[in-house]
Design an enzyme around this catalytic site. Structure first.
Site, short mmCIF file in Angstrom:
data_model
loop_
_atom_site.label_atom_id
_atom_site.label_comp_id
_atom_site.label_asym_id
_atom_site.label_seq_id
_atom_site.Cartn_x
_atom_site.Cartn_y
_atom_site.Cartn_z
N ASP A 197 -4.52 8.05 14.44
CA ASP A 197 -5.24 7.81 13.19
C ASP A 197 -6.03 6.50 13.31
OD1 ASP A 197 -6.14 8.06 10.59
OD2 ASP A 197 -4.32 7.20 9.70
N THR A 230 0.84 -1.19 0.00
CA THR A 230 0.00 0.00 0.00
C THR A 230 0.88 1.24 0.00
OG1 THR A 230 -1.77 1.17 1.16
CG2 THR A 230 -0.17 0.04 2.52
N GLN A 231 0.27 2.33 -0.37
CA GLN A 231 1.02 3.57 -0.40
C GLN A 231 0.24 4.66 0.31
OE1 GLN A 231 2.15 5.14 -4.19
NE2 GLN A 231 3.13 6.85 -3.15
N LYS A 247 8.28 -0.76 6.10
CA LYS A 247 7.73 0.59 5.94
C LYS A 247 8.85 1.50 5.48
CE LYS A 247 4.60 3.74 8.16
NZ LYS A 247 3.68 3.89 9.30
N ALA A 297 0.49 8.81 2.16
CA ALA A 297 1.00 10.12 1.80
C ALA A 297 2.48 10.23 2.13
CB ALA A 297 0.22 11.20 2.54
N GLU A 298 2.90 9.61 3.22
CA GLU A 298 4.26 9.78 3.70
C GLU A 298 5.18 8.62 3.37
OE1 GLU A 298 5.87 12.11 6.13
OE2 GLU A 298 4.43 13.43 5.18
N GLY A 299 4.59 7.46 3.16
CA GLY A 299 5.46 6.32 2.96
C GLY A 299 4.79 5.18 2.22
N ARG A 300 5.57 4.13 2.03
CA ARG A 300 5.05 2.96 1.33
C ARG A 300 5.28 1.73 2.18
NH1 ARG A 300 7.82 5.65 -3.00
NH2 ARG A 300 9.47 4.12 -3.21
N LEU A 301 4.41 0.74 2.00
CA LEU A 301 4.54 -0.49 2.75
C LEU A 301 4.77 -1.66 1.79
CD1 LEU A 301 4.17 -1.26 5.84
CD2 LEU A 301 2.11 -2.41 5.04
#
Lengths: 203, 276
Positions: B163, B26-27, B48, B29-33
């Site tokens: 969140d 998944t992607q 991450k 706003a701040e990072g990708r997994l």
């Protein structure tokens, strides 16, 4: 031959990793002295097995050190001392050597790790051939006076000094561990916490 | 796939050989997994990655990335030590912007709830569904209790998530659930599948915005965010949120006062000061 070639995820194939385990080592003084004198023939990570929980715990440290080596940000003289330092949960290098390194008069069971990086190109006209697995093993057998033992979880667990490990990784009075009744479960969780402590070193 | 890969180069660590290629999960706003492996092929992990932001000054960028990863890791360790169900941290390189952590099996709570609700008739359609049968709904109600307990356990340790949504909670199948469920099935396979969708242990994930706080205000805002997210993601299950709060209320000593504070927050919204 009891020297094992380690294959780890996300490590370039040009880097070769070897590990061996010796029990009832009688010449810790000699080996320690070689490290102190920076004898270039003794470029190994000598780890006191009593402070190690399992293979996973061990290779976590090896991986961290290799990652730092690839990055070029070693904080200690070489990748082997970096492995020992990686086992610590803080950045105190002397402390790490004392707790996880080889200690004269104390270390009985010894884990040896050797990292062989790819030969550095364009240094001189004489590229030094990396030592073979057999050569490393011969050298170790010659100088480590102890019983070669397979590097398995069951062998390692016999050498583990749990009170020491609990102290080093601050595992006493941890709610997540205290609620577990099963000893096996607790060891699994302790291993996780130890690895987490290493991952968060110095934060 | 190839296009996305050239668009988003993976972190350097993932360019080194592994038994299986990493996959982008998944992607944000701040990072990708990414899903990949840790040390050995049979140890899956989540990586991450916070890539460098070209619009920030490099020094500031490096410092922000490092502190954010470090604070996330510290929160995870704290939770883990206290027995709050979160992923364990495996290894990290704050300077390079990545962290490997435990891979949580299963699906997000959001998916579980929607799967459960999916087979129900629309409430607006028939009036007889206005009176839900309590026994029928028990697995879903129980999930709400477990979510409330997990959030309560988190707040008890002095961490607010920042969140909370049903996407940031996983339902990890219990290891022993396989056989236990299997033997009691048989009567009604459909009901069993649905119960399975909302079964399992709740594991909280994504602590990228988490902070350490013990104040009622911050905890109440955490619950409020979850409440709003829940209402918009699962409007048909909104009435069950009370169950979640009720379960939360009994998890730690100060929980009831957080619930009182929640009333205030509902009246005025998430922001206490109207600045920023």
């Amino acid at each position: 031959m009891a020297l094992e070639k380690l294959e780890l995820e996300h490590v370039p194939t040009a880097y070769q990793l070897y590990a061996g385990f010796f029990r009832d080592v009688t010449n810790a003084e000699f080996l320690h002295a070689q490290l102190l004198s920076r004898n270039s023939e003794f470029e190994y990570a000598f780890i006191d097995a009593s402070s190690v929980i399992s293979r996973l715990h061990l290779v976590s440290a090896v991986y961290s050190a290799v990652n730092v080596l690839l990055d070029g940000t070693l904080r200690t003289p070489n990748v082997h001392s970096e492995i020992v330092v990686s086992l610590n949960t803080n950045n105190n290098i002397a402390d790490a050597y004392r707790r996880w390194g080889i200690t004269p008069g104390k270390t009985k069971d010894l884990i040896v790790v050797k990292v062989v990086p790819p030969p550095s190109p364009a240094q001189d006209e004489t590229p030094t051939q990396p030592p073979t697995q057999l050569a490393i093993w011969d050298h170790l057998q010659q100088h480590v006076k102890g019983t070669p033992t397979p590097l398995t979880d069951s062998e390692l667990s016999q050498a583990t000094d749990w009170p020491k490990v609990r102290k080093y990784y601050r595992l006493n009075g941890v709610p997540a561990l205290d609620r577990l009744a099963d000893e096996q479960e607790r060891r699994k969780h302790s291993e996780r916490l130890a690895i987490m402590g290493m991952a968060l070193r110095g934060l | 796939m190839a296009a996305t890969e050239t668009q988003f180069p993976p972190p350097k660590v993932l360019t080194y050989p592994a038994s299986a290629p990493p996959s982008l999960v998944t992607q944000g706003a701040e990072g990708r997994l990414y899903k990949t492996t840790h040390l050995v092929p049979d140890r899956p992990c989540a990586l991450k990655y916070r890539p460098p932001k070209p619009y920030r000054h490099p020094i500031l960028d490096a410092r922000l990335t490092k502190t954010r990863l470090a604070s996330e890791a510290k929160v995870l360790e704290r939770c883990w030590r206290e027995g709050v169900p979160v992923p364990a941290v495996y290894v990290m390189d704050p300077a390079a912007g990545w962290m490997m952590m435990e891979w949580i099996d299963g699906h997000p709570v959001r998916v579980g709830i929607n799967e459960w609700l999916g087979e129900r008739p629309e409430e607006e359609g028939e009036t007889e569904t206005e009176t839900p049968k309590p026994a029928d709904e028990e697995p879903l109600v129980d999930l709400m209790r477990r979510v409330g307990a997990a959030v309560g356990a988190l707040h008890r340790t002095g961490v607010v998530h920042g969140d909370l949504t049903t996407s940031n909670m996983m339902l990890r199948p219990r290891e022993d659930a396989g056989q236990a469920n299997g033997s009691t099935t048989g009567v009604d396979g459909v009901v069993d599948d649905k119960a399975k969708a909302v079964g399992g242990d709740v594991v909280l994930i994504d602590f990228g915005l988490a902070t350490q706080s013990m104040s009622d205000e911050d905890r109440a805002v955490d619950l409020y965010v979850l409440e709003r997210a829940f209402a918009s993601t699962h409007p048909r299950a909104e009435r069950l949120f009370a169950t979640l709060l009720e379960s939360y209320g009994s998890t730690f000593k100060k929980a009831p006062s957080v619930l009182v504070k929640l009333e205030d927050v509902r009246m005025r919204g998430r922001k206490r000061s109207m600045l920023g």
